[in-house]
Structures are given as structure tokens and as C-alpha cells.
Design a protein around this motif. Sequence first.
Motif, PDB file in Angstrom:
ATOM      1  N   LEU A  38       0.826  -1.204   0.000  1.00  0.00           N
ATOM      2  CA  LEU A  38       0.000   0.000   0.000  1.00  0.00           C
ATOM      3  C   LEU A  38       0.863   1.258   0.000  1.00  0.00           C
ATOM      4  N   CYS A  39       1.896   1.279   0.825  1.00  0.00           N
ATOM      5  CA  CYS A  39       2.805   2.433   0.862  1.00  0.00           C
ATOM      6  C   CYS A  39       3.535   2.583  -0.462  1.00  0.00           C
ATOM      7  N   ASN A  40       3.952   1.466  -1.034  1.00  0.00           N
ATOM      8  CA  ASN A  40       4.660   1.510  -2.311  1.00  0.00           C
ATOM      9  C   ASN A  40       3.743   2.035  -3.419  1.00  0.00           C
ATOM     10  N   SER A  41       2.478   1.623  -3.400  1.00  0.00           N
ATOM     11  CA  SER A  41       1.519   2.084  -4.407  1.00  0.00           C
ATOM     12  C   SER A  41       1.263   3.584  -4.278  1.00  0.00           C
ATOM     13  N   ALA A  42       1.117   4.053  -3.042  1.00  0.00           N
ATOM     14  CA  ALA A  42       0.917   5.486  -2.819  1.00  0.00           C
ATOM     15  C   ALA A  42       2.158   6.272  -3.238  1.00  0.00           C
ATOM     16  N   TRP A  43       3.330   5.709  -2.980  1.00  0.00           N
ATOM     17  CA  TRP A  43       4.592   6.334  -3.401  1.00  0.00           C
ATOM     18  C   TRP A  43       4.656   6.435  -4.920  1.00  0.00           C
ATOM     19  N   LEU A  44       4.246   5.386  -5.606  1.00  0.00           N
ATOM     20  CA  LEU A  44       4.220   5.414  -7.069  1.00  0.00           C
ATOM     21  C   LEU A  44       3.242   6.468  -7.578  1.00  0.00           C
ATOM     22  N   LEU A  45       2.123   6.625  -6.909  1.00  0.00           N
ATOM     23  CA  LEU A  45       1.162   7.664  -7.300  1.00  0.00           C
ATOM     24  C   LEU A  45       1.812   9.038  -7.234  1.00  0.00           C
ATOM     25  N   ALA A  46       2.549   9.301  -6.167  1.00  0.00           N
ATOM     26  CA  ALA A  46       3.237  10.584  -6.041  1.00  0.00           C
ATOM     27  C   ALA A  46       4.274  10.768  -7.144  1.00  0.00           C
ATOM     28  N   PHE A  94       7.404  16.191  -1.168  1.00  0.00           N
ATOM     29  CA  PHE A  94       7.316  15.863   0.262  1.00  0.00           C
ATOM     30  C   PHE A  94       6.510  14.590   0.486  1.00  0.00           C
ATOM     31  N   VAL A  95       5.372  14.461  -0.192  1.00  0.00           N
ATOM     32  CA  VAL A  95       4.540  13.263  -0.034  1.00  0.00           C
ATOM     33  C   VAL A  95       5.318  12.015  -0.457  1.00  0.00           C
ATOM     34  N   ALA A  96       6.026  12.102  -1.601  1.00  0.00           N
ATOM     35  CA  ALA A  96       6.806  10.958  -2.077  1.00  0.00           C
ATOM     36  C   ALA A  96       7.886  10.581  -1.060  1.00  0.00           C
ATOM     37  N   THR A  97       8.561  11.580  -0.518  1.00  0.00           N
ATOM     38  CA  THR A  97       9.633  11.317   0.449  1.00  0.00           C
ATOM     39  C   THR A  97       9.072  10.773   1.760  1.00  0.00           C
ATOM     40  N   GLY A  98       7.944  11.319   2.215  1.00  0.00           N
ATOM     41  CA  GLY A  98       7.325  10.819   3.432  1.00  0.00           C
ATOM     42  C   GLY A  98       6.871   9.376   3.308  1.00  0.00           C
ATOM     43  N   LEU A  99       6.311   9.027   2.150  1.00  0.00           N
ATOM     44  CA  LEU A  99       5.888   7.645   1.923  1.00  0.00           C
ATOM     45  C   LEU A  99       7.098   6.709   1.843  1.00  0.00           C
ATOM     46  N   GLN A 100       8.184   7.221   1.305  1.00  0.00           N
ATOM     47  CA  GLN A 100       9.395   6.411   1.258  1.00  0.00           C
ATOM     48  C   GLN A 100       9.912   6.140   2.671  1.00  0.00           C
ATOM     49  N   ALA A 101       9.844   7.146   3.524  1.00  0.00           N
ATOM     50  CA  ALA A 101      10.246   6.948   4.917  1.00  0.00           C
ATOM     51  C   ALA A 101       9.356   5.908   5.594  1.00  0.00           C
ATOM     52  N   ALA A 102       8.048   5.938   5.285  1.00  0.00           N
ATOM     53  CA  ALA A 102       7.125   4.955   5.858  1.00  0.00           C
ATOM     54  C   ALA A 102       7.473   3.543   5.389  1.00  0.00           C
ATOM     55  N   MET A 103       7.840   3.403   4.110  1.00  0.00           N
ATOM     56  CA  MET A 103       8.246   2.082   3.602  1.00  0.00           C
ATOM     57  C   MET A 103       9.483   1.578   4.324  1.00  0.00           C
ATOM     58  N   TYR A 104      10.435   2.480   4.546  1.00  0.00           N
ATOM     59  CA  TYR A 104      11.674   2.071   5.206  1.00  0.00           C
ATOM     60  C   TYR A 104      11.407   1.629   6.641  1.00  0.00           C
ATOM     61  N   LEU A 105      10.480   2.306   7.311  1.00  0.00           N
ATOM     62  CA  LEU A 105      10.125   1.895   8.669  1.00  0.00           C
ATOM     63  C   LEU A 105       9.516   0.501   8.672  1.00  0.00           C
ATOM     64  N   ILE A 106       8.641   0.228   7.695  1.00  0.00           N
ATOM     65  CA  ILE A 106       8.033  -1.099   7.595  1.00  0.00           C
ATOM     66  C   ILE A 106       9.100  -2.156   7.344  1.00  0.00           C
ATOM     67  N   ILE A 107      10.003  -1.848   6.408  1.00  0.00           N
ATOM     68  CA  ILE A 107      11.058  -2.813   6.075  1.00  0.00           C
ATOM     69  C   ILE A 107      11.948  -3.085   7.282  1.00  0.00           C
ATOM     70  N   ARG A 108      12.179  -2.073   8.079  1.00  0.00           N
ATOM     71  CA  ARG A 108      13.106  -2.226   9.209  1.00  0.00           C
ATOM     72  C   ARG A 108      12.478  -2.939  10.397  1.00  0.00           C
ATOM     73  N   ILE A 109      11.190  -2.662  10.673  1.00  0.00           N
ATOM     74  CA  ILE A 109      10.612  -3.163  11.921  1.00  0.00           C
ATOM     75  C   ILE A 109       9.768  -4.417  11.748  1.00  0.00           C
ATOM     76  N   ASP A 110       9.342  -4.735  10.516  1.00  0.00           N
ATOM     77  CA  ASP A 110       8.504  -5.922  10.310  1.00  0.00           C
ATOM     78  C   ASP A 110       9.396  -7.140  10.075  1.00  0.00           C
ATOM     79  N   THR A 165      14.659  12.535   7.745  1.00  0.00           N
ATOM     80  CA  THR A 165      15.277  13.864   7.735  1.00  0.00           C
ATOM     81  C   THR A 165      14.868  14.641   6.495  1.00  0.00           C
ATOM     82  N   ALA A 166      14.931  13.981   5.335  1.00  0.00           N
ATOM     83  CA  ALA A 166      14.548  14.638   4.077  1.00  0.00           C
ATOM     84  C   ALA A 166      13.082  15.052   4.103  1.00  0.00           C
ATOM     85  N   ALA A 167      12.218  14.181   4.639  1.00  0.00           N
ATOM     86  CA  ALA A 167      10.786  14.501   4.699  1.00  0.00           C
ATOM     87  C   ALA A 167      10.523  15.703   5.608  1.00  0.00           C
TER      88      ALA A 167
END
Length: 207
Positions: A89-97, A126-142, A162-164
Motif C-alpha cells: 500500500l505504501c509503495n503504491s501510494a509512493w508510485l502515485l506521487a 514531500f509526499v513521495a519522500t514521506g511515503l518512502q520513509a514509511a516504507m523504510y520503517l516497515i522494512i526495518r521493523i517488520d 530527515t529529508a521529509a
Amino acid sequence: MAVAATKEPNRLILFTDAVVAIAVTLLVLPLVDVVPEVAREHRPATEVITGHQPEIWTFLLSFAVIIRLWLSHHKAFQHVRAYSTPLVLCNSAWLLAIVVLPFPTEMVGVFDNSRFTTGLYIGTVFVATGLQAAMYLIIRIDPEVASEDTPLPGEFVLGAVTAAVLLLLALVVALTVPGVGYWALLLLLLSGPVEWAWRRRHAVAAA
């Protein structure tokens, strides 16, 4: 139990790469349209370049932004062993941005530094970068997503967050301070010092 988390990430990665390639290609289309426009008006061929410098610089900036986001995405997904529903879902939203970015890019070239176009452009990045940060959090903690052998380094999350944050600050400055416009994006130059200060503070706290 998340059934999607048992799936290989290759299809998701290939689909993402294809969509990003299309978005990058779309960026150049407004510049292609300039050529027949100049020819119809019987202007010198050099005016394709000299008369449309804002559009050219905006194209180069957006190309660099998308490629930078994609390179970071590519490196991060090397640490993914399976994908989950939240990650998709995060990846799809990132692609939309990413796909939407050519739209404000063309508006920037046409409407120059109007506050609306500035906000729309920086806001999209900003939206694209924020969604990328969300993906990285998922990848790291799941644990079902992260690679067991090579987990995602914390630097990826720190860099994206930081970028977001800096982009959000740039958006606020661009919308509230008259005359700043796209110069607000220079705040991104602070990402290196901010990350260094954060790592140093964390190291001192852990000592």
C-alpha cells in the motif's frame, strides 16, 4: 496472519521500476512539444533552448528528484525478503506521487514562481519522500518483511525521515515567506549535518 508477507518481492520491484521509468519519460514530453511550437512561429532553432530555460531546468530538477528517490528505493528493497500488505500500500501510494510529479513539473515551467505551483511541486516531493520513509520503517521493523541476513540499516530510515522533515519545512517557508519560492528547497542541504548531529547524539546517549 498476513498472506502477502509470504510472497517474493521481485514482482513488486519490477512493477515499481516500470512505473518510475514511465514517469521519467513523461517529464520530457512538454519539452518535445516546444519544438513544433517554435517552428510554427518561425523562430530560430536556438530558441528551443534559450526561450524555454525554466521548463528545461524544471525537467532536470524533477528528473534528478525521481532518480534519487528510485535509487534509494532500489537500495532499500535489496533488504526485503518478502512483501506485506502495508508495504504494498505504501509503495503504491509512493508510485502515485511519482507519477503525479510530471504534472506540477509542467505547471512550474508555465506559471513560474506562483505560490500555488511552488506549494504543489514541493508538496508532491514531500509526499513521495514521506511515503518512502514509511516504507523504510516497515522494512526495518517488520520481521516478516526484513531480510534476516541483511536487515535495512537505520541510516536509510534516518535519511528519509530527515529529508521529509526538511521538505515539510521548505513547504511551509515557500508558502509563508514572500519571494522565497523554490529557494526553500536549499534546506535539503541541511540533511547531512542534521543526520550527523542525530547519530552523534545517539552515540553519546548509548555510551
